[in-house]
Scaffold this active site. Structure first.
Site, PDB file in Angstrom:
ATOM      1  N   ASP A  63      18.846  36.467  -7.997  1.00 56.95           N
ATOM      2  CA  ASP A  63      18.047  37.297  -7.084  1.00 56.95           C
ATOM      3  C   ASP A  63      18.897  37.642  -5.865  1.00 56.95           C
ATOM      4  O   ASP A  63      20.005  37.110  -5.706  1.00 56.95           O
ATOM      5  CB  ASP A  63      16.722  36.598  -6.687  1.00 56.95           C
ATOM      6  CG  ASP A  63      16.940  35.205  -6.123  1.00 56.95           C
ATOM      7  OD1 ASP A  63      17.959  34.979  -5.439  1.00 56.95           O
ATOM      8  OD2 ASP A  63      16.083  34.325  -6.362  1.00 56.95           O
ATOM      9  N   THR A 108      11.567  24.680 -11.535  1.00 59.33           N
ATOM     10  CA  THR A 108      10.967  24.809 -12.881  1.00 59.33           C
ATOM     11  C   THR A 108      11.975  25.357 -13.884  1.00 59.33           C
ATOM     12  O   THR A 108      11.740  25.305 -15.094  1.00 59.33           O
ATOM     13  CB  THR A 108       9.771  25.779 -12.854  1.00 59.33           C
ATOM     14  OG1 THR A 108      10.250  27.094 -12.525  1.00 59.33           O
ATOM     15  CG2 THR A 108       8.730  25.356 -11.842  1.00 59.33           C
ATOM     16  N   ARG A 135       8.417  37.695  -7.360  1.00 53.10           N
ATOM     17  CA  ARG A 135       7.564  36.508  -7.524  1.00 53.10           C
ATOM     18  C   ARG A 135       6.143  36.877  -7.131  1.00 53.10           C
ATOM     19  O   ARG A 135       5.927  37.466  -6.064  1.00 53.10           O
ATOM     20  CB  ARG A 135       8.096  35.374  -6.637  1.00 53.10           C
ATOM     21  CG  ARG A 135       7.361  34.054  -6.815  1.00 53.10           C
ATOM     22  CD  ARG A 135       7.884  33.003  -5.841  1.00 53.10           C
ATOM     23  NE  ARG A 135       9.217  32.511  -6.163  1.00 53.10           N
ATOM     24  CZ  ARG A 135       9.463  31.549  -7.052  1.00 53.10           C
ATOM     25  NH1 ARG A 135       8.487  30.981  -7.723  1.00 53.10           N
ATOM     26  NH2 ARG A 135      10.703  31.154  -7.259  1.00 53.10           N
ATOM     27  N   ASP A 155       0.815  -1.224   0.000  1.00 52.46           N
ATOM     28  CA  ASP A 155       0.000   0.000   0.000  1.00 52.46           C
ATOM     29  C   ASP A 155       0.844   1.268   0.000  1.00 52.46           C
ATOM     30  O   ASP A 155       0.309   2.376   0.076  1.00 52.46           O
ATOM     31  CB  ASP A 155      -0.946   0.016   1.213  1.00 52.46           C
ATOM     32  CG  ASP A 155      -0.186  -0.003   2.537  1.00 52.46           C
ATOM     33  OD1 ASP A 155       1.066   0.005   2.501  1.00 52.46           O
ATOM     34  OD2 ASP A 155      -0.831  -0.016   3.595  1.00 52.46           O
ATOM     35  N   GLY A 156       2.173   1.132  -0.054  1.00 51.79           N
ATOM     36  CA  GLY A 156       3.043   2.307  -0.145  1.00 51.79           C
ATOM     37  C   GLY A 156       3.663   2.716   1.177  1.00 51.79           C
ATOM     38  O   GLY A 156       4.503   3.625   1.204  1.00 51.79           O
ATOM     39  N   GLU A 157       3.257   2.074   2.283  1.00 50.23           N
ATOM     40  CA  GLU A 157       3.850   2.455   3.574  1.00 50.23           C
ATOM     41  C   GLU A 157       5.272   1.886   3.703  1.00 50.23           C
ATOM     42  O   GLU A 157       5.591   0.863   3.108  1.00 50.23           O
ATOM     43  CB  GLU A 157       2.954   1.972   4.723  1.00 50.23           C
ATOM     44  CG  GLU A 157       1.631   2.726   4.738  1.00 50.23           C
ATOM     45  CD  GLU A 157       0.714   2.338   5.893  1.00 50.23           C
ATOM     46  OE1 GLU A 157       1.057   1.412   6.660  1.00 50.23           O
ATOM     47  OE2 GLU A 157      -0.360   2.967   6.004  1.00 50.23           O
ATOM     48  N   LYS A 192      14.637  39.863  -8.717  1.00 50.84           N
ATOM     49  CA  LYS A 192      13.547  38.954  -9.098  1.00 50.84           C
ATOM     50  C   LYS A 192      12.329  39.281  -8.252  1.00 50.84           C
ATOM     51  O   LYS A 192      12.451  39.519  -7.049  1.00 50.84           O
ATOM     52  CB  LYS A 192      13.993  37.504  -8.853  1.00 50.84           C
ATOM     53  CG  LYS A 192      12.937  36.467  -9.199  1.00 50.84           C
ATOM     54  CD  LYS A 192      13.476  35.053  -9.072  1.00 50.84           C
ATOM     55  CE  LYS A 192      13.339  34.509  -7.666  1.00 50.84           C
ATOM     56  NZ  LYS A 192      13.756  33.115  -7.550  1.00 50.84           N
ATOM     57  N   GLN A 226       8.843  27.934   2.247  1.00 51.51           N
ATOM     58  CA  GLN A 226       7.667  28.478   2.953  1.00 51.51           C
ATOM     59  C   GLN A 226       8.081  28.721   4.396  1.00 51.51           C
ATOM     60  O   GLN A 226       7.707  27.983   5.314  1.00 51.51           O
ATOM     61  CB  GLN A 226       6.489  27.498   2.854  1.00 51.51           C
ATOM     62  CG  GLN A 226       5.168  28.080   3.338  1.00 51.51           C
ATOM     63  CD  GLN A 226       4.608  29.173   2.417  1.00 51.51           C
ATOM     64  OE1 GLN A 226       4.597  29.026   1.214  1.00 51.51           O
ATOM     65  NE2 GLN A 226       4.155  30.276   2.994  1.00 51.51           N
TER      66      GLN A 226
HETATM   67  C1  R5P Z   1      13.871  30.954  -4.489  1.00 53.64           C
HETATM   68  O1  R5P Z   1      13.813  32.128  -4.790  1.00 53.64           O
HETATM   69  C2  R5P Z   1      15.046  30.102  -4.783  1.00 53.64           C
HETATM   70  O2  R5P Z   1      16.217  30.750  -4.389  1.00 53.64           O
HETATM   71  C3  R5P Z   1      15.181  29.701  -6.264  1.00 53.64           C
HETATM   72  O3  R5P Z   1      15.577  30.803  -7.037  1.00 53.64           O
HETATM   73  C4  R5P Z   1      13.908  29.120  -6.802  1.00 53.64           C
HETATM   74  O4  R5P Z   1      13.389  28.186  -5.914  1.00 53.64           O
HETATM   75  C5  R5P Z   1      14.106  28.477  -8.165  1.00 53.64           C
HETATM   76  O5  R5P Z   1      12.896  27.960  -8.622  1.00 53.64           O
HETATM   77  P1  R5P Z   1      12.548  27.830 -10.141  1.00 53.64           P
HETATM   78  O6  R5P Z   1      13.607  27.004 -10.801  1.00 53.64           O
HETATM   79  O7  R5P Z   1      11.198  27.159 -10.153  1.00 53.64           O
HETATM   80  O8  R5P Z   1      12.471  29.209 -10.714  1.00 53.64           O
END
Ligand code: R5P
Length: 298
Positions: free
Chosen positions: A170, A225, A195, A38-40, A193, A98
């Site tokens: 950033d 990403t 967001r 079951d994945g545990e 940067k 977060q």
């Molecule tokens: C957050 O600002 C981190 O320092 C990275 O720049 C960020 O997590 C990179 O995420 P992604 O490749 O999705 O832009």
């Protein structure tokens, strides 16, 4: 350093934990590990760690929830067996981004993870190049945000880049760029940067940096990403960069990140053995950084 130190092979970091143990001149401890239908997860220590100092090496990259729960099981079992001290060594600290409630009502996920690690029995928490040190305030135990940027800089030296120039995508990446540029003996600059707090989409504004004929190196803690790096690479190309290399501690490359980076003109991208599965190249080992920190801690 303690003579009773045991390095436990976390299931997400078998290669890295082997390298950390090697660097410390000891054999790593392989757990009994299986996954039920079951994945545990089932985890068992094959020998007693009573009275020992135990370092559990478990990077919590995707699937982060599973890797986190495995970490907690291991730490809790070590405590139950009477381990003297337990270091949770978590190079990729899932949910570290977060680290605050940026909108009312948000779960401060990094705080939850810190509380869980402590509740399970960790007496030390070591991580590597998380986005900022802010999440460290959630720990009441000894916690450290180590950096592998010196090691990344040493690797970059072997790539024979032409008149390299380091870029931070950033302001959070400025300390990383400082370390890499100092290792290479070159300059760095940083971009801005922003967001969107709801959609998460990023936009980048460059600085006037003359990159004509130079090889640009963009450094960051995480590439997920790839959009942060892609934005920076596009600006670097417009400013005359001959090639663009992207380097990070934690190369996640989620979704179509590789395509995003290629389309933006990134020539090569690499990370470290913080991440052991998934796409991308991970030629740099953070084992020496972890081994050194463990020796200092104990
Ligand atoms: C957050 O600002 C981190 O320092 C990275 O720049 C960020 O997590 C990179 O995420 P992604 O490749 O999705 O832009």
């Amino acid at each position: 350093m303690s003579s009773g130190l045991i390095v436990v092979k976390g299931p997400a970091s078998p290669v890295l934990s082997g390298r950390v143990a090697d660097a410390m001149g000891i054999s790593p401890l392989q757990l009994e590990y299986k996954i039920f239908p079951d994945g545990e997860t089932y985890i068992r220590f094959p020998e007693s760690v009573a009275g020992k100092e135990v370092a559990v090496i478990q990077s919590c990259y995707p699937p982060q929830n599973k890797n986190l729960i495995d970490l907690l099981f291991i730490v809790d079992a070590a405590r139950d067996m009477g381990a003297e001290r337990i270091a949770a060594v978590v190079p990729y600290f899932a949910y570290a981004r977060q680290d605050d409630a940026y909108r009312n009502g948000e779960a401060v996920s990094a705080r939850t993870i810190a509380r869980l690690a402590e509740a399970a029995g960790a007496s030390t928490f070591l991580t590597v190049d998380m986005p900022s040190n802010k999440a460290l305030r959630f720990f009441t135990i000894h916690s450290e945000n180590l950096t592998c940027m010196g090691t990344i800089g040493e690797y970059l030296k072997t790539l024979s880049l032409r008149n390299p120039h380091v870029l931070a995508p950033d302001d959070g990446a400025i300390p990383l760029a400082e370390t890499v540029s100092a290792t290479l003996g070159t300059e760095y600059a940083w971009f801005e940067k922003t967001r969107d707090k709801v959609t998460g989409s990023v936009s980048t504004s460059g600085k006037d940096v003359d990159l004509r004929g130079r090889d640009a190196i963009i450094v960051d803690d995480v590439i997920s990403t790839g959009k942060t790096i892609a934005n920076t690479a596009q600006i670097a190309k417009k400013q005359g960069a001959r090639t663009v290399t992207a380097a990070c501690a934690h190369l996640l490359l989620t979704g179509d990140a590789e395509q995003t980076l290629r389309s933006a003109g990134v020539d090569q991208v690499f990370g470290t053995d913080s991440i052991e599965t998934g796409p991308g190249s991970h030629p740099v080992s953070i084992a020496p950084v972890l081994a050194e920190a463990l020796k200092k801690t104990w």
